[in-house]
Design a protein around this motif. Sequence first.
Motif, PDB file in Angstrom:
ATOM      1  N   ASN A 139       0.829  -1.212   0.000  1.00  0.00           N
ATOM      2  CA  ASN A 139       0.000   0.000   0.000  1.00  0.00           C
ATOM      3  C   ASN A 139       0.862   1.260   0.000  1.00  0.00           C
ATOM      4  N   ASP A 140       1.905   1.256   0.808  1.00  0.00           N
ATOM      5  CA  ASP A 140       2.812   2.414   0.854  1.00  0.00           C
ATOM      6  C   ASP A 140       3.439   2.659  -0.521  1.00  0.00           C
ATOM      7  N   ALA A 141       3.804   1.565  -1.192  1.00  0.00           N
ATOM      8  CA  ALA A 141       4.456   1.691  -2.499  1.00  0.00           C
ATOM      9  C   ALA A 141       3.497   2.237  -3.546  1.00  0.00           C
ATOM     10  N   THR A 142       2.288   1.698  -3.592  1.00  0.00           N
ATOM     11  CA  THR A 142       1.340   2.105  -4.631  1.00  0.00           C
ATOM     12  C   THR A 142       0.959   3.576  -4.502  1.00  0.00           C
ATOM     13  N   LEU A 143       0.777   4.038  -3.283  1.00  0.00           N
ATOM     14  CA  LEU A 143       0.444   5.453  -3.100  1.00  0.00           C
ATOM     15  C   LEU A 143       1.662   6.330  -3.350  1.00  0.00           C
ATOM     16  N   GLY A 144       2.835   5.855  -2.948  1.00  0.00           N
ATOM     17  CA  GLY A 144       4.055   6.630  -3.148  1.00  0.00           C
ATOM     18  C   GLY A 144       4.356   6.882  -4.608  1.00  0.00           C
ATOM     19  N   VAL A 145       4.090   5.895  -5.469  1.00  0.00           N
ATOM     20  CA  VAL A 145       4.312   6.077  -6.907  1.00  0.00           C
ATOM     21  C   VAL A 145       3.416   7.191  -7.447  1.00  0.00           C
ATOM     22  N   CYS A 146       2.186   7.251  -6.950  1.00  0.00           N
ATOM     23  CA  CYS A 146       1.282   8.335  -7.368  1.00  0.00           C
ATOM     24  C   CYS A 146       1.822   9.691  -6.917  1.00  0.00           C
ATOM     25  N   ASP A 147       2.364   9.746  -5.704  1.00  0.00           N
ATOM     26  CA  ASP A 147       2.996  10.987  -5.233  1.00  0.00           C
ATOM     27  C   ASP A 147       4.107  11.408  -6.189  1.00  0.00           C
ATOM     28  N   LEU A 172      10.428   8.213  -5.401  1.00  0.00           N
ATOM     29  CA  LEU A 172       9.034   7.787  -5.337  1.00  0.00           C
ATOM     30  C   LEU A 172       8.574   7.132  -6.639  1.00  0.00           C
ATOM     31  N   LYS A 173       8.903   7.746  -7.745  1.00  0.00           N
ATOM     32  CA  LYS A 173       8.372   7.290  -9.027  1.00  0.00           C
ATOM     33  C   LYS A 173       9.089   6.058  -9.568  1.00  0.00           C
ATOM     34  N   THR A 174      10.382   5.940  -9.312  1.00  0.00           N
ATOM     35  CA  THR A 174      11.174   4.884  -9.934  1.00  0.00           C
ATOM     36  C   THR A 174      11.689   3.847  -8.950  1.00  0.00           C
ATOM     37  N   SER A 175      12.385   4.291  -7.897  1.00  0.00           N
ATOM     38  CA  SER A 175      13.079   3.314  -7.055  1.00  0.00           C
ATOM     39  C   SER A 175      12.198   2.707  -5.972  1.00  0.00           C
ATOM     40  N   LEU A 176      11.072   3.336  -5.664  1.00  0.00           N
ATOM     41  CA  LEU A 176      10.229   2.850  -4.568  1.00  0.00           C
ATOM     42  C   LEU A 176       9.715   1.435  -4.822  1.00  0.00           C
ATOM     43  N   LEU A 177       9.281   1.147  -6.037  1.00  0.00           N
ATOM     44  CA  LEU A 177       8.766  -0.189  -6.323  1.00  0.00           C
ATOM     45  C   LEU A 177       9.864  -1.246  -6.258  1.00  0.00           C
TER      46      LEU A 177
END
Length: 329
Positions: A139-147, A172-177
Amino acid sequence: MKTQVEILNSIENYIKGICYPEQPEGLYAPIKYILSLGGKRIRPLLMMMAYNLYKEDCETILPQAIALETYHNFTLLHDDLMDNADMRRGNMTVHKKWDANTAILSGDAMLIMAYRLFVGNENGLSDKSLLMKALDTFNDATLGVCDGQQYDVDFESRDDVKEEEYMEMIRLKTSLLLACALKIGAELAGADDEDATHLYKFGEKMGLAFQLQDDLLDVYGDPAVFGKKIGGDILCNKKTFMLINTLNLANKDQKERLQAWIEAKDFAAQEKIDAVTAIYDEVDIRSICQQKIEQLFADSLKELEKVDTDSCRKQPLIDFAHRLMGRNR
């Protein structure tokens, strides 16, 4: 331990075996299409490799690994639409092959499918508490990518973006996942929080290094090796590490020339690429960026060293990191 080839084969076989409803075809055909285009499958691979640090039966978490891959591809549908991109992995983007509404709705369905895969009854995990812990990370990852995507959009209309803001956006956009894929794999295997955190930081820093290298190659790469024409970021005035730091380091004359190209509305593409690259050369931004990449990559491997498992079990992840960065060892 499974080899990377064995893990990738299991990922591809799982994706090929997904049964989609026959109707409405306009909803599910684009989903099947985008998932069939391949890609490196980096995120599910990393999740299963992290799990394999602790347990042998990494196929057990295939549903969760494919959930992350499905989510990633969902973001691509919407990103391509927002960017009005024509091609994805050498094929037409969904909104070009079908239309914008299809990209939106099929993307929405993919997000729901991702969560269904992650928590569905088909998984063989015996400890549901581990699944719920990993779900929080997901959940943290999916919302973070949107941020991260929103920050990227905001930067398009700003001329005062700072390096730290850019680094947070690409985190957030690239390395978070990548980071969360590793952390989820460890969590599902029952690893302790300290190990899971070190794996997260390993993926985070590796992802940052990879994105900065992509920025660098967009200016200085060999198109035959890079796989696309260079200079795309320059032509669209993308706020990259390169541009942001050149503006900070440039003298008055260099800044005026660079700003003139940024504001230019009518120009020859190659002329702009050559002129901006020349200014980059004057401030030696290539070396500055390369030093940042080397530091981030070294820091990522230090985090992996701290993971409390046998060195031989960590070696595949070390090898993967070097290959991701295009390094021969």
